[in-house]
Design a protein around this motif. Sequence first.
Motif, short mmCIF file in Angstrom:
data_model
loop_
_atom_site.label_atom_id
_atom_site.label_comp_id
_atom_site.label_asym_id
_atom_site.label_seq_id
_atom_site.Cartn_x
_atom_site.Cartn_y
_atom_site.Cartn_z
N UNK A 47 4.86 67.05 91.02
CA UNK A 47 3.71 67.47 91.81
C UNK A 47 2.51 67.76 90.92
N UNK A 48 2.72 68.48 89.84
CA UNK A 48 1.62 68.75 88.91
C UNK A 48 1.13 67.46 88.24
N UNK A 49 2.04 66.58 87.91
CA UNK A 49 1.67 65.32 87.24
C UNK A 49 0.85 64.43 88.16
N UNK A 50 1.30 64.26 89.40
CA UNK A 50 0.57 63.43 90.36
C UNK A 50 -0.80 64.03 90.64
N UNK A 51 -0.86 65.34 90.75
CA UNK A 51 -2.13 66.03 90.95
C UNK A 51 -3.13 65.68 89.85
N UNK A 52 -2.66 65.75 88.61
CA UNK A 52 -3.55 65.51 87.48
C UNK A 52 -3.94 64.05 87.36
N UNK A 150 -2.69 72.36 82.74
CA UNK A 150 -2.50 71.07 83.35
C UNK A 150 -1.16 70.46 82.97
N UNK A 151 -0.80 69.37 83.64
CA UNK A 151 0.53 68.79 83.48
C UNK A 151 0.77 68.23 82.08
#
Length: 230
Positions: A47-52, A150-151
């Motif tokens: 989720x954090x990776x896709x967000x970034x 961030x991720x």
Amino acid sequence: MRTVIISDILTMRKPLAQLALIGVFIALFTGSVAIAGFFPLLFMTSLFTVDEQNGWERFRLTLPVTRSQVVRGRYLTVLVSCAVSVLAAVALAVPLSWLAETGLPVATVLPTEGPGIGELLFTTSVASAAAALAILLLASLSMPVYLRYGATKASRLAPAVVILAFCLAMATLEQVGVLAQWGPHVDAWLEGLAASGQGAPLAVLAAVAVLAVYAVSSQVSCAIYERRQF
């Protein structure tokens, strides 16, 4: 708050199918309980990776939501993923047990001969809940790092933070003599709790303690995210 949670779920709409497939394969080879451990962790990091990668972090801040709502929504999303993973682990316990009885090389929580479905479901529920609580503790340590850096940076820093916290905790316990005094008696103590029926209150207390730590972590993350510059 609900809008933020729905946003997170929509963000993970495509990766969610891949994570579910990975979870099924993990369950086949390591047992259904593993879903409660691996799935929420993969969900959180993805989720954090896709967000970034897609720039949703900056876009979300243009919406009529506060940064604190974004953080609390993220924490609730991860909490929901833990609950769903526990339910999935319990739901897959019986089918995997049946497959194992056919001779397929499938991992199960209990041996296929002897225990009934009730015992299988109870054991899976307890073990899955324990795994999910462990993931919540891990998330309590790592999510502030993800929300601060961030991720990309957090993928390198978060493991170091978790390992450092674990080492400090173990060193502190050893320094005050807890490990030397109580370590050899832990197994007997746990068996005694299970036999006397006193394990349930202790389990509830442990769950409340983990959720309290998780709530404190969310407050820390809110303060961190309010000061973050994009």
